[in-house]
Design a protein around this motif. Sequence first.
Motif, PDB file in Angstrom:
ATOM      1  N   VAL A  71     -13.180   7.759 -60.411  1.00  0.00           N
ATOM      2  CA  VAL A  71     -13.063   6.319 -60.199  1.00  0.00           C
ATOM      3  C   VAL A  71     -14.077   5.566 -61.055  1.00  0.00           C
ATOM      4  O   VAL A  71     -13.843   4.423 -61.473  1.00  0.00           O
ATOM      5  N   ASN A  72     -15.215   6.194 -61.342  1.00  0.00           N
ATOM      6  CA  ASN A  72     -16.191   5.587 -62.234  1.00  0.00           C
ATOM      7  C   ASN A  72     -15.759   5.688 -63.694  1.00  0.00           C
ATOM      8  O   ASN A  72     -15.948   4.747 -64.469  1.00  0.00           O
ATOM      9  N   LEU A  73     -15.186   6.807 -64.081  1.00  0.00           N
ATOM     10  CA  LEU A  73     -14.667   6.935 -65.443  1.00  0.00           C
ATOM     11  C   LEU A  73     -13.566   5.916 -65.700  1.00  0.00           C
ATOM     12  O   LEU A  73     -13.407   5.414 -66.812  1.00  0.00           O
ATOM     13  N   SER A  74     -12.807   5.585 -64.649  1.00  0.00           N
ATOM     14  CA  SER A  74     -11.763   4.571 -64.771  1.00  0.00           C
ATOM     15  C   SER A  74     -12.369   3.212 -65.099  1.00  0.00           C
ATOM     16  O   SER A  74     -11.822   2.448 -65.899  1.00  0.00           O
ATOM     17  N   ASP A  75     -13.516   2.883 -64.489  1.00  0.00           N
ATOM     18  CA  ASP A  75     -14.182   1.618 -64.795  1.00  0.00           C
ATOM     19  C   ASP A  75     -14.626   1.565 -66.254  1.00  0.00           C
ATOM     20  O   ASP A  75     -14.544   0.517 -66.900  1.00  0.00           O
ATOM     21  N   LEU A  76     -15.136   2.667 -66.766  1.00  0.00           N
ATOM     22  CA  LEU A  76     -15.526   2.694 -68.174  1.00  0.00           C
ATOM     23  C   LEU A  76     -14.306   2.522 -69.076  1.00  0.00           C
ATOM     24  O   LEU A  76     -14.344   1.774 -70.060  1.00  0.00           O
ATOM     25  N   ALA A  77     -13.221   3.215 -68.735  1.00  0.00           N
ATOM     26  CA  ALA A  77     -11.993   3.085 -69.526  1.00  0.00           C
ATOM     27  C   ALA A  77     -11.491   1.654 -69.522  1.00  0.00           C
ATOM     28  O   ALA A  77     -10.953   1.168 -70.525  1.00  0.00           O
ATOM     29  N   ALA A  78     -11.668   0.945 -68.395  1.00  0.00           N
ATOM     30  CA  ALA A  78     -11.196  -0.433 -68.284  1.00  0.00           C
ATOM     31  C   ALA A  78     -11.973  -1.387 -69.178  1.00  0.00           C
ATOM     32  O   ALA A  78     -11.517  -2.507 -69.423  1.00  0.00           O
ATOM     33  N   MET A  79     -13.128  -0.967 -69.658  1.00  0.00           N
ATOM     34  CA  MET A  79     -13.889  -1.763 -70.623  1.00  0.00           C
ATOM     35  C   MET A  79     -13.639  -1.294 -72.052  1.00  0.00           C
ATOM     36  O   MET A  79     -14.165  -1.866 -73.002  1.00  0.00           O
ATOM     37  N   GLY A  80     -12.855  -0.223 -72.190  1.00  0.00           N
ATOM     38  CA  GLY A  80     -12.607   0.343 -73.508  1.00  0.00           C
ATOM     39  C   GLY A  80     -13.697   1.290 -73.964  1.00  0.00           C
ATOM     40  O   GLY A  80     -13.803   1.601 -75.150  1.00  0.00           O
ATOM     41  N   ALA A  81     -14.527   1.778 -73.021  1.00  0.00           N
ATOM     42  CA  ALA A  81     -15.694   2.584 -73.366  1.00  0.00           C
ATOM     43  C   ALA A  81     -15.395   4.080 -73.322  1.00  0.00           C
ATOM     44  O   ALA A  81     -14.482   4.539 -72.634  1.00  0.00           O
ATOM     45  N   GLN A  82     -16.211   4.820 -74.059  1.00  0.00           N
ATOM     46  CA  GLN A  82     -16.171   6.275 -74.057  1.00  0.00           C
ATOM     47  C   GLN A  82     -17.239   6.785 -73.100  1.00  0.00           C
ATOM     48  O   GLN A  82     -18.416   6.437 -73.223  1.00  0.00           O
ATOM     49  N   ALA A  83     -16.875   7.611 -72.133  1.00  0.00           N
ATOM     50  CA  ALA A  83     -17.816   8.098 -71.132  1.00  0.00           C
ATOM     51  C   ALA A  83     -18.786   9.114 -71.728  1.00  0.00           C
ATOM     52  O   ALA A  83     -18.413   9.927 -72.585  1.00  0.00           O
ATOM     53  N   LEU A  84     -20.046   9.080 -71.251  1.00  0.00           N
ATOM     54  CA  LEU A  84     -21.075   9.989 -71.747  1.00  0.00           C
ATOM     55  C   LEU A  84     -21.773  10.765 -70.627  1.00  0.00           C
ATOM     56  O   LEU A  84     -21.825  11.989 -70.645  1.00  0.00           O
ATOM     57  N   PRO A 196      -7.226  10.841 -58.493  1.00  0.00           N
ATOM     58  CA  PRO A 196      -6.665   9.880 -59.444  1.00  0.00           C
ATOM     59  C   PRO A 196      -6.847  10.340 -60.890  1.00  0.00           C
ATOM     60  O   PRO A 196      -7.714  11.178 -61.177  1.00  0.00           O
ATOM     61  N   GLU A 197      -6.056   9.784 -61.780  1.00  0.00           N
ATOM     62  CA  GLU A 197      -6.112  10.120 -63.206  1.00  0.00           C
ATOM     63  C   GLU A 197      -6.673   8.931 -63.978  1.00  0.00           C
ATOM     64  O   GLU A 197      -5.943   8.003 -64.311  1.00  0.00           O
ATOM     65  N   PRO A 198      -7.971   8.921 -64.267  1.00  0.00           N
ATOM     66  CA  PRO A 198      -8.524   7.813 -65.045  1.00  0.00           C
ATOM     67  C   PRO A 198      -7.954   7.827 -66.458  1.00  0.00           C
ATOM     68  O   PRO A 198      -7.853   8.888 -67.080  1.00  0.00           O
ATOM     69  N   ARG A 199      -7.598   6.678 -66.969  1.00  0.00           N
ATOM     70  CA  ARG A 199      -6.936   6.605 -68.276  1.00  0.00           C
ATOM     71  C   ARG A 199      -7.969   6.510 -69.391  1.00  0.00           C
ATOM     72  O   ARG A 199      -8.052   5.544 -70.138  1.00  0.00           O
ATOM     73  N   THR A 200      -8.777   7.573 -69.481  1.00  0.00           N
ATOM     74  CA  THR A 200      -9.881   7.594 -70.423  1.00  0.00           C
ATOM     75  C   THR A 200      -9.428   7.662 -71.882  1.00  0.00           C
ATOM     76  O   THR A 200     -10.162   7.244 -72.775  1.00  0.00           O
ATOM     77  N   ALA A 201      -8.246   8.198 -72.133  1.00  0.00           N
ATOM     78  CA  ALA A 201      -7.741   8.237 -73.503  1.00  0.00           C
ATOM     79  C   ALA A 201      -7.153   6.896 -73.909  1.00  0.00           C
ATOM     80  O   ALA A 201      -7.250   6.483 -75.068  1.00  0.00           O
ATOM     81  N   LEU A 202      -6.555   6.191 -72.967  1.00  0.00           N
ATOM     82  CA  LEU A 202      -5.909   4.913 -73.266  1.00  0.00           C
ATOM     83  C   LEU A 202      -6.918   3.789 -73.460  1.00  0.00           C
ATOM     84  O   LEU A 202      -6.801   2.994 -74.399  1.00  0.00           O
TER      85      LEU A 202
END
Length: 326
Positions: A71-84, A196-202
């Motif tokens: 759910v946190n990775l999803s928030d990063l994806a929603a900003m267009g960010a790459q998780a670290l 859930p499936e965070p959309r980290t690639a999108l």
Amino acid sequence: MNGEGLGEFGRIRRFFAPIAGPGGLQLRDDAALVDCAPGKRLVITVDAMVEGVHYLPDDPPDLVARKLLRVNLSDLAAMGAQALHYLLATALPSSFGDEWVARFTQGLAEDQQAFGVHLLGGDSVATTGPAVLSLTAIGEIAVDGEIRRGGARPGDRIWVSGTIGDAFLGLSVLRGGYPELAGNERAALAARFQLPEPRTALGPRLAGIAHAMCDVSDGLLADLGHICEASQVGASVALSALPLSSGARRLAAADPGVTVRLATGGDDYELLFTAPPKASEAIGTLAAELALPITAIGTIDGGKQVRLLDADGQPVPVESAGYRHF
């Protein structure tokens, strides 16, 4: 399970230190050290989950851990960010012994490998109440490359990834609801709530395409309302355009009122964004490359409200736009 065993620092050494990244310094120091690449900004988000509120008490610990991270990775994806990286704080009852923690960290390790992130550190305390889990995720993005909620413009199309309402239905399934569905459909809906499936690639691929974006956590209409409020615009969403899974379609066919509830249910963690009509081809290309449905569901207008419209273009009454904590 009981709280006797390795203790706080024993648990850190046994379970958490092995999944810490280089910046975590083997979790032996008071803080972590991380570098920020030139021309980049750090993007930081935090979410908490409470036992019995965000997950069921008998959910497997590894799935609880993976949901917390996702759910946190999803928030990063929603900003267009790459998780670290991420930081973790846990408040656990004494009944959560070493075995629970071991399974919890196994889930974290699995998703760390899947999403390319590492633990930096955190804190662990005891509580006499339900378990409380808090995770802070850190990502990076090019300077001025972030996609915020406040950029939607009249004339934009509204898009959403994946399907909507599955987690809402999945929670009901886990509580014994919808026995009329086939076993595979029930399992798929339950999985959407638990994992859930965070959309980290999108998310990062939408930089330069999306005008505004957020993830769907409180409910599609509620989260679209957040975009509209930040952008000072209104929106119209076609009820018939909402992308539904096979199980959701089956339930909606038997009870048309279900579809409205799916538009307001939370925990989807899909990406909801607006983009100009000329971006439609690029979005279609992205959907094909990622093998991920991305559906146009409405338009941004100059009003101040979010309207859900039926097939005749008439407003559909909505009792509540989404989940509210208070």
